[in-house]
Design an enzyme around this catalytic site. Structure first.
Site, PDB file in Angstrom:
ATOM      1  CE  LYS A   1      46.169  37.951  64.196  1.00  0.00           C
ATOM      2  NZ  LYS A   1      44.934  38.637  63.735  1.00  0.00           N
TER       3      LYS A   1
ATOM      4  CG  ASP B   1      43.044  36.625  66.109  1.00  0.00           C
ATOM      5  OD1 ASP B   1      42.608  37.288  65.170  1.00  0.00           O
ATOM      6  OD2 ASP B   1      43.124  35.372  66.049  1.00  0.00           O
TER       7      ASP B   1
HETATM    8  P1  NDP Z   1      37.207  34.217  70.110  1.00  0.00           P
HETATM    9  O1  NDP Z   1      38.301  33.542  70.834  1.00  0.00           O
HETATM   10  O2  NDP Z   1      36.397  35.238  70.779  1.00  0.00           O
HETATM   11  O3  NDP Z   1      36.206  33.125  69.529  1.00  0.00           O
HETATM   12  C1  NDP Z   1      36.635  32.125  68.670  1.00  0.00           C
HETATM   13  C2  NDP Z   1      35.471  31.209  68.389  1.00  0.00           C
HETATM   14  O4  NDP Z   1      35.837  30.280  67.368  1.00  0.00           O
HETATM   15  C3  NDP Z   1      35.075  30.382  69.590  1.00  0.00           C
HETATM   16  O5  NDP Z   1      33.702  30.091  69.505  1.00  0.00           O
HETATM   17  C4  NDP Z   1      35.915  29.129  69.400  1.00  0.00           C
HETATM   18  O6  NDP Z   1      35.373  27.991  70.066  1.00  0.00           O
HETATM   19  C5  NDP Z   1      35.828  28.946  67.915  1.00  0.00           C
HETATM   20  N1  NDP Z   1      37.008  28.250  67.430  1.00  0.00           N
HETATM   21  C6  NDP Z   1      38.310  28.638  67.555  1.00  0.00           C
HETATM   22  N2  NDP Z   1      39.116  27.724  67.033  1.00  0.00           N
HETATM   23  C7  NDP Z   1      38.321  26.750  66.577  1.00  0.00           C
HETATM   24  C8  NDP Z   1      38.572  25.530  65.922  1.00  0.00           C
HETATM   25  N3  NDP Z   1      39.822  25.146  65.626  1.00  0.00           N
HETATM   26  N4  NDP Z   1      37.496  24.761  65.596  1.00  0.00           N
HETATM   27  C9  NDP Z   1      36.228  25.170  65.889  1.00  0.00           C
HETATM   28  N5  NDP Z   1      35.933  26.312  66.515  1.00  0.00           N
HETATM   29  C10 NDP Z   1      36.969  27.076  66.844  1.00  0.00           C
HETATM   30  O7  NDP Z   1      37.878  34.802  68.790  1.00  0.00           O
HETATM   31  P2  NDP Z   1      37.295  35.895  67.788  1.00  0.00           P
HETATM   32  O8  NDP Z   1      35.814  35.817  67.727  1.00  0.00           O
HETATM   33  O9  NDP Z   1      37.950  37.173  68.107  1.00  0.00           O
HETATM   34  O10 NDP Z   1      37.927  35.400  66.399  1.00  0.00           O
HETATM   35  C11 NDP Z   1      37.215  34.571  65.478  1.00  0.00           C
HETATM   36  C12 NDP Z   1      37.811  34.719  64.096  1.00  0.00           C
HETATM   37  O11 NDP Z   1      37.708  36.087  63.683  1.00  0.00           O
HETATM   38  C13 NDP Z   1      39.295  34.367  63.975  1.00  0.00           C
HETATM   39  O12 NDP Z   1      39.527  33.839  62.680  1.00  0.00           O
HETATM   40  C14 NDP Z   1      39.982  35.729  64.082  1.00  0.00           C
HETATM   41  O13 NDP Z   1      41.259  35.716  63.474  1.00  0.00           O
HETATM   42  C15 NDP Z   1      38.995  36.573  63.303  1.00  0.00           C
HETATM   43  N6  NDP Z   1      39.038  38.012  63.532  1.00  0.00           N
HETATM   44  C16 NDP Z   1      38.904  38.538  64.779  1.00  0.00           C
HETATM   45  C17 NDP Z   1      38.901  39.904  64.966  1.00  0.00           C
HETATM   46  C18 NDP Z   1      38.680  40.515  66.303  1.00  0.00           C
HETATM   47  O14 NDP Z   1      38.613  41.746  66.350  1.00  0.00           O
HETATM   48  N7  NDP Z   1      38.541  39.765  67.380  1.00  0.00           N
HETATM   49  C19 NDP Z   1      39.105  40.820  63.841  1.00  0.00           C
HETATM   50  C20 NDP Z   1      39.163  40.173  62.552  1.00  0.00           C
HETATM   51  C21 NDP Z   1      39.145  38.824  62.428  1.00  0.00           C
HETATM   52  P3  NDP Z   1      36.012  27.572  71.486  1.00  0.00           P
HETATM   53  O15 NDP Z   1      35.637  28.679  72.412  1.00  0.00           O
HETATM   54  O16 NDP Z   1      35.382  26.260  71.815  1.00  0.00           O
HETATM   55  O17 NDP Z   1      37.481  27.478  71.244  1.00  0.00           O
HETATM   56  O1  2IT Z   2      42.472  39.830  62.477  1.00  0.00           O
HETATM   57  C1  2IT Z   2      42.286  40.989  62.904  1.00  0.00           C
HETATM   58  O2  2IT Z   2      42.127  41.953  62.143  1.00  0.00           O
HETATM   59  C2  2IT Z   2      42.266  41.196  64.358  1.00  0.00           C
HETATM   60  N1  2IT Z   2      42.373  40.233  65.098  1.00  0.00           N
HETATM   61  C3  2IT Z   2      42.154  42.583  64.917  1.00  0.00           C
HETATM   62  C4  2IT Z   2      43.487  43.272  64.902  1.00  0.00           C
HETATM   63  C5  2IT Z   2      43.544  44.614  65.583  1.00  0.00           C
HETATM   64  O3  2IT Z   2      44.656  45.140  65.645  1.00  0.00           O
HETATM   65  O4  2IT Z   2      42.530  45.144  66.049  1.00  0.00           O
END
Ligand code: NDP
Ligand code: 2IT
Length: 450
Positions: free
Chosen positions: A125, A165
């Site tokens: 990561k 992420d």
């Molecule tokens: P994005 O940046 O697309 O979206 C994140 C969302 O969470 C936004 O709505 C953001 O609001 C909100 N957010 C972030 N930090 C905070 C906080 N401290 N308090 C409240 N709201 C918060 O990220 P993703 O959707 O990609 O990721 C979301 C989660 O999913 C994370 O935990 C990530 O690690 C996990 N994840 C993502 C994957 C992926 O493929 N993208 C895969 C597996 C897990 P704002 O825009 O206002 O900051």
């Molecule tokens: O937390 C996760 O699994 C991710 N943000 C996606 C990682 C990836 O390599 O696609």
């Protein structure tokens, strides 16, 4: 168990301020007790000692120029945790809260998650305390180029393959990829989440959200339930939340909440997905803009949240999908969900529930899918993107989506059967942790003392 206590104390002593990392290690190691007791080869081979210390931790400075001509300095890092079963693989997070403890918890979780996908990927990561919010496209591009100026020497299609992420989506991956290509003169599958024209995979954008819903379907199917017509709550409003909502709606469920760092929306008629995409994917605005468009939707700003509770989890629902960030769902929230009749929690985010909230769900025997299993669809389709890059052949949406569904079903079956094998039937935390651990640990033993 003495060995587990020793490991948890060890990392607290060595890394006293990395609280999220302590939490992730505690959650994983506690559930490994049955396998560690049954086979002493893991302790004899010092497997936990080797798993909690990353292979490599790379920290660097990122210097770039903002639109006013001012020099800005951020910190960047890549933590290469374990490559026993494949190249390091995991996202990059750009968010002001990023620190070594957060990246280490994410990298540690990624080892086991990636092992569960059935694909050949190790765990890693990275990220930066850079905040893309409020920055122009030019600023984001210059930051990404500066970040890659250091990162490029550490990554490679068979070495370490970063992806997105929080704060890193298609735009950022584009700028990062362009700079990698410029610096190395190579067109490699070195990042995933690429756009379709230059090596991306169909379904990668949707994969984490869709996969998380597929995981919930599998948990519910075993109990003779489904999602059709059911009220669901979702937190976050980014990549994971949006495609969780899309899949829920395709299945006839009714997602009624979303949130961001400034507040939450309760739209009792169901979230307007087109409006949400327009606000978040195109205009990059806060959710206040949703409430301005939809007069019937209720908006609660964070300043009105009371007593450390997240109001999203206090809306009655059949299933909940935490999809924002770590520790966004605590014990009070878990109790409220259960009291209101929630039957299923499928985690799109990484470690969104505190440890006591997880215990509450397990004790209540609801369908609880921990992040490392339920959100593995994103990295799984990243693995499928690597396979397509290696063979220079793109796959169709239908085929890739089918593979994703199959992988989520396999992860559920593996976690479920492993839980049974270790006398913890129905406990997918124990099942997922042991199944992921066993694959990596046995591979480490096969490969000798390293
Ligand atoms: P994005 O940046 O697309 O979206 C994140 C969302 O969470 C936004 O709505 C953001 O609001 C909100 N957010 C972030 N930090 C905070 C906080 N401290 N308090 C409240 N709201 C918060 O990220 P993703 O959707 O990609 O990721 C979301 C989660 O999913 C994370 O935990 C990530 O690690 C996990 N994840 C993502 C994957 C992926 O493929 N993208 C895969 C597996 C897990 P704002 O825009 O206002 O900051
Ligand atoms: O937390 C996760 O699994 C991710 N943000 C996606 C990682 C990836 O390599 O696609």
């Amino acid at each position: 168990m003495k060995y587990i206590k020793y490991i948890n104390n060890l990392i607290k002593e060595k890394y006293p301020v990395q609280l999220e990392f302590h939490q992730a290690v505690k959650e994983v190691t506690e559930s490994l007790e049955p396998i560690l007791k049954k086979y002493n080869k893991y302790e004899q081979n010092a497997i936990l000692e080797r798993l909690v210390i990353p292979d490599r931790e790379i920290f660097f400075r990122v210097t770039w120029v903002d639109d006013d001509g001012k020099i800005q300095v951020n910190r960047g890092c890549r933590i290469e945790f374990n490559s026993a079963i494949g190249p390091y693989k995991g996202g990059l997070r750009f968010h002001p809260s990023v620190n070594p403890g957060i990246i280490k918890f994410l990298g540690f979780e990624q080892i086991f998650k990636n092992a569960l996908t059935t694909l050949a990927m190790g765990g890693g990561k990275g990220g930066s305390d850079f905040d893309p919010k409020g920055k122009s496209d030019g600023e984001v591009m210059r930051f990404c180029q500066a970040f890659m100026n250091e990162l490029y020497r550490h990554i490679g299609a068979h070495t370490d393959v970063p992806a997105g992420d929080i704060g890193v989506g298609g735009r950022e991956i584009g700028y990062l990829y362009g700079q990698y290509r410029k610096l190395t003169n190579r067109f490699d599958g070195v990042l995933t989440g690429k756009a379709l024209n230059w090596g991306g995979s169909l379904v990668r954008t949707e994969a984490t959200g869709y996969g998380c819903v597929y995981f919930a379907q599998n948990m519910l199917k075993e109990k003779g339930e489904d999602l059709e017509g059911k009220i669901c709550t979702v937190s976050g409003s980014g990549n994971v939340a949006i495609y969780t909502i899309e899949k829920l709606q395709q299945l006839g469920a009714i997602p009624v909440t979303i949130s961001d760092s400034k507040g939450m929306i309760y739209d009792k008629n169901g979230i307007d997905l087109a409006l949400l995409k327009e606000i978040k994917e195109v205009k990059r605005l806060s959710l206040e803009a949703y409430a301005k468009e939809k007069k019937n939707a209720q908006y609660t700003p964070v300043s009105k949240y009371k007593d450390g509770i997240n109001p999203v989890w206090h809306v009655p629902c059949f299933a909940a999908f935490p999809s924002a960030t770590q520790n966004e769902l605590n014990l009070k929230d878990a109790k409220a969900l259960l009291k209101n009749g929630c039957k299923c929690v499928s985690e799109g985010a990484n470690m969104p529930s505190t440890i006591d909230a997880v215990h509450e769900f397990i004790n209540a025997k609801i369908c609880y899918g921990p992040g490392k299993a339920a959100n593995a669809g994103g990295v799984a389709v990243s693995g499928l993107e690597m396979a397509q890059n290696a063979s220079m052949t793109p796959w169709t949406f239908e085929y890739t989506d089918k593979r994703l569904y199959q992988i989520m079903e396999d992860i559920f079956n593996n976690a479920s059967q492993t839980a049974k094998e270790f006398n913890a039937e129905g406990n997918l935390v124990v099942g997922a942790n042991i199944a992921g651990f066993r694959k990596v640990a046995d591979s480490m033993i096969d490969q000798g003392v390293l």
